[in-house]
Design a protein around this motif. Structure first.
Motif, mmCIF file in Angstrom:
data_model
loop_
_atom_site.group_PDB
_atom_site.id
_atom_site.type_symbol
_atom_site.label_atom_id
_atom_site.label_comp_id
_atom_site.label_asym_id
_atom_site.label_seq_id
_atom_site.Cartn_x
_atom_site.Cartn_y
_atom_site.Cartn_z
ATOM 1 N N UNK A 1 0.936 -1.426 0.047
ATOM 2 C CA UNK A 1 -0.149 0.464 -0.487
ATOM 3 C C UNK A 1 1.071 1.433 0.574
ATOM 4 N N UNK A 2 1.907 0.871 0.785
ATOM 5 C CA UNK A 2 3.091 2.686 0.469
ATOM 6 C C UNK A 2 3.662 2.700 -0.856
ATOM 7 N N UNK A 3 3.384 1.974 -1.660
ATOM 8 C CA UNK A 3 4.398 1.898 -2.860
ATOM 9 C C UNK A 3 2.629 2.826 -4.187
ATOM 10 N N UNK A 4 1.825 3.140 -3.759
ATOM 11 C CA UNK A 4 0.334 3.712 -4.370
ATOM 12 C C UNK A 4 0.919 5.479 -4.738
ATOM 13 N N UNK A 5 1.141 5.178 -5.813
ATOM 14 C CA UNK A 5 1.042 6.588 -6.622
ATOM 15 C C UNK A 5 2.743 6.725 -6.689
ATOM 16 N N UNK A 6 3.805 5.563 -6.516
ATOM 17 C CA UNK A 6 4.572 5.962 -6.799
ATOM 18 C C UNK A 6 5.550 6.761 -7.927
ATOM 19 N N UNK A 7 5.196 6.410 -9.371
ATOM 20 C CA UNK A 7 5.240 6.612 -9.891
ATOM 21 C C UNK A 7 5.676 8.499 -10.261
ATOM 22 N N UNK A 8 4.581 8.892 -9.122
ATOM 23 C CA UNK A 8 4.659 10.344 -9.321
ATOM 24 C C UNK A 8 5.924 11.136 -8.567
ATOM 25 N N UNK A 9 6.370 10.397 -7.460
ATOM 26 C CA UNK A 9 7.187 11.166 -7.165
ATOM 27 C C UNK A 9 8.574 9.671 -7.852
ATOM 28 N N UNK A 10 8.332 8.947 -8.002
ATOM 29 C CA UNK A 10 9.661 8.271 -8.349
ATOM 30 C C UNK A 10 10.178 7.238 -9.445
ATOM 31 N N UNK A 11 10.021 7.584 -10.549
ATOM 32 C CA UNK A 11 9.260 6.928 -11.974
ATOM 33 C C UNK A 11 10.630 6.406 -11.983
#
Length: 493
Positions: A358-368
């Motif tokens: 769940x901590x990986x939610x939206x990871x592409x926004x900060x670490x593409x």
């Protein structure tokens, strides 16, 4: 025996030489010198890996037929070395942290001893040498699992690992005692094969087979010998978990193939064929079903690796040239795919402490970049084309179906159904990173230089290993040129 026979153990001598140099450098260098221990070891190991690739195998059996160094064993050692090299890159930043910097020399020395033991496992043609290699590979791993000695989870994981390892070794030794009795007082692979070909099926042989599967199944995390895996993977340092999940499995899978095809091939259809059908189906299915339930990324990868071990074992069922070459290629692809995922997990854990999916939610926004690398790793592990994992699964399935056995066709069908199940949980990670609408918990992270090199190597492997036929051809040629890998070895003094 003459000392010249050690000249045929070129890979082992290279690892032993690296160990001695690292040990001396760690022992006698001053504080300033120890700062370069990490690049010194990594570069030295990289050169050693190139040497193993380049130096041709002798193809000779030495020490009375106990050890062989041919093109197939040389190839699997080179493949394992690539995995170890990536693990060294992954561990560089962690080993230079305040918690572990004083003991980083110990990490390298324990790792090299473990690799040395795995080499012996791969080249052994005598059960005593195989057992020495197995224990040399297992005992240092317990110390590596407990490397973060200030953390309760790491100590708990080490205790679980060592207790399970001791129990599985005891089972294996009982099986070896039965083999010793059945073969008339010999532990050579070829003597056992000859005794089986001349004798009749007996209860003693079946029990010995079951105990051998249990003993080696522990190293491979085959069900039902997998119960240690998730807890140990979660508690161990992530770099050690990476090593356990890939390098340890690769060596054990190759050794498993050699022992069961060379020693017990004559009783394949009468005894261990049906044992392995059940073990493989349970391993793939239970690994997949339990992976769906996991939120902790290291436990998630633990059950993923259990499932992958089942696919690797399909190469053992195929046997002969196609089976072993497909198994070696699968291990090759598994190295870059699994380590690519663990590199991302390690980077996030070291800098943010987050380990939940769940901590990986939206990871592409900060670490593409990290999201991209993890996505490729998940796609490859799931077998999605055109990535390397797709081709490794195709080749392993093809090798099994080439035997024209209806039972093996059904086994492949079960594996294919499980591949569809695995798509679901691998894509859960991709969904969390790219599709989830939640705001990212993980801020922008800085990828350490060594980690970046490791990620690039894994990404390149995932993309190109399936598209460039040289890799599989290398594995196939290595097996074809190693006729003795599939037949009994005649002892020579």
């Amino acid at each position: 025996m003459t000392y010249s026979q050690f000249g045929h153990m070129i890979p082992e001598m290279i690892i032993l030489g690296i160990f001695i140099l690292v040990f001396l450098f760690d022992t006698f260098s001053n504080e300033k010198g120890k700062r370069i221990l990490t690049p010194f070891t990594t570069i030295l190991f990289g050169l050693g890996t190139i040497a193993i690739w380049v130096i041709p195998a002798s193809g000779e059996t030495v020490f009375g037929g106990m050890y062989i160094n041919d093109t197939a064993t040389n190839a699997i050692k080179a493949i394992l070395n690539i995995g170890v090299f990536i693990v060294l890159l992954q561990a560089a930043k962690w080993l230079n942290s305040d918690e572990t910097v004083v003991r980083k020399g110990e990490f390298y020395e324990l790792l090299l001893v473990t690799v040395f033991g795995m080499y012996l496992m791969v080249s052994a043609r005598h059960f005593l040498l195989f057992l020495i290699g197995l224990e040399s590979a297992s005992l240092p791993l317990a110390a590596l699992v407990a490397f973060n000695k200030q953390r309760f989870e790491s100590n708990e994981a080490a205790i679980k690992y060592i207790l399970t390892a001791v129990f599985s070794s005891a089972i294996l030794l009982v099986g070896l005692s039965f083999i010793y009795a059945f073969s008339g007082g010999s532990l050579y692979f070829n003597d056992l094969a000859f005794a089986i070909s001349q004798g009749e099926m007996s209860g003693l042989l079946i029990v010995a087979l079951a105990f051998m599967i249990a003993g080696i199944g522990f190293k491979l995390s085959l069900v039902p010998f997998h119960l240690w895996t998730a807890d140990v993977y979660q508690g161990a340092p992530t770099s050690v978990t990476s090593f356990l999940s890939v390098v340890s499995k690769g060596a054990a899978a190759f050794a498993f193939f050699v022992i069961f095809t060379q020693c017990f091939g004559a009783v394949y259809s009468d005894a261990w064929e049906w044992m392995m059908y059940g073990v493989i189906i349970l391993t793939i299915t239970i690994g997949n079903l339990f992976a769906i339930r996991q939120k902790n990324m290291k436990r998630f990868m633990a059950f993923s690796s259990i499932s992958q071990a089942g696919y690797i074992m399909l190469g053992v069922m195929a046997g002969e040239t196609l089976g072993l070459s497909a198994l070696m290629f699968y291990v090759f692809v598994y190295v870059v795919s699994n380590l690519g995922a663990f590199l991302v997990i390690n980077t996030i854990e070291e800098q943010s402490g987050y380990l939940s999916m769940d901590d990986y939610n939206g990871l592409h926004k900060t670490n593409p970049w990290l999201s991209f690398a993890m996505t490729l790793a998940m796609f490859s592990l799931a077998g999605i084309p055109p990535f390397a994992g797709f081709f490794s699964k195709i080749l392993i399935f093809t090798s099994v179906t080439s035997t024209n056995s209806w039972a093996l066709y059904m086994l492949v069908l079960v594996a294919l159904i499980n591949t569809i199940i695995s798509l679901y949980y691998y894509l859960l990670v991709v969904k969390a990173m790219w599709i989830s609408g939640d705001e990212p918990k993980i801020g922008t992270l800085t990828t350490f230089r060594c980690e970046k090199v490791g990620l690039w190597l894994c990404v390149a492997g995932i993309i190109f290993f399936g598209l460039v036929p040289y890799i599989y051809q290398y594995c196939y040629d290595a097996v074809v040129n190693s006729v003795k890998i599939l037949t009994a070895v005649v002892p020579t003094i």
